[in-house]
Design an enzyme around this catalytic site. Structure first.
Site, PDB file in Angstrom:
ATOM      1  N   ALA A   1     -14.540  58.723  35.842  1.00 45.57           N
ATOM      2  CA  ALA A   1     -13.736  57.930  34.916  1.00 45.57           C
ATOM      3  C   ALA A   1     -12.400  58.641  34.795  1.00 45.57           C
ATOM      4  CB  ALA A   1     -14.411  57.840  33.553  1.00 45.57           C
ATOM      5  N   CYS A   2     -11.344  57.890  34.631  1.00 44.93           N
ATOM      6  CA  CYS A   2     -10.016  58.461  34.424  1.00 44.93           C
ATOM      7  C   CYS A   2      -9.349  57.673  33.309  1.00 44.93           C
ATOM      8  CB  CYS A   2      -9.198  58.390  35.712  1.00 44.93           C
ATOM      9  SG  CYS A   2      -7.561  59.142  35.543  1.00 44.93           S
TER      10      CYS A   2
END
Length: 130
Positions: free
Chosen positions: A104-105
């Protein structure tokens, strides 16, 4: 059961937390900002330089746990500016080449010590049958 993992080759925790915890066959590594472990300061440069330092800090912790990036199953990347995604991702791709972990970013409003990036991860401690 849990065991604290501490690497002298990565920055010391800057609060009441551990660099990493081994538990139930996994290693949970706290977010690493781009602190040079020798100077204790954030490395100078853009998000590419800071991403490299954050990943080198993670690598040191993984090494002290007896594993490497190939054991990583999940990362979370925190960026001060999501427009830095391409630059971060270019450096990140040098560390994760095959069987890349889930990721995830997200963009955040601020990071400790004014860092541009912070990365945390979860890794397996060994081989499992699937």
């Amino acid at each position: 059961m849990k065991k604290v993992v501490h690497s002298k080759c990565a920055p010391a925790a800057i609060g009441p937390y551990s660099q990493a915890i081994k538990s139930n066959g996994f290693l949970f590594v706290s977010g690493q900002i781009p602190i040079n472990p020798e100077s204790g300061e954030i490395v100078e440069g853009g998000v590419d330089v800071q991403t490299r330092q954050s990943l080198e800090n993670l690598k040191a912790i993984l090494n002290d746990a007896g594993i490497g990036f190939e054991n990583v199953v999940k990362t979370t990347v925190f960026l001060k500016n999501i427009n830095d995604f391409v630059a971060m991702n270019t450096v990140y791709a040098n560390y994760f080449k095959e069987q890349c972990p889930a990721r995830a970013c997200v963009e955040v409003s601020n990071l400790p010590k004014g860092a541009l990036v912070e990365i945390e991860l979860i890794a397996t401690m060994g081989e499992y049958s699937y």
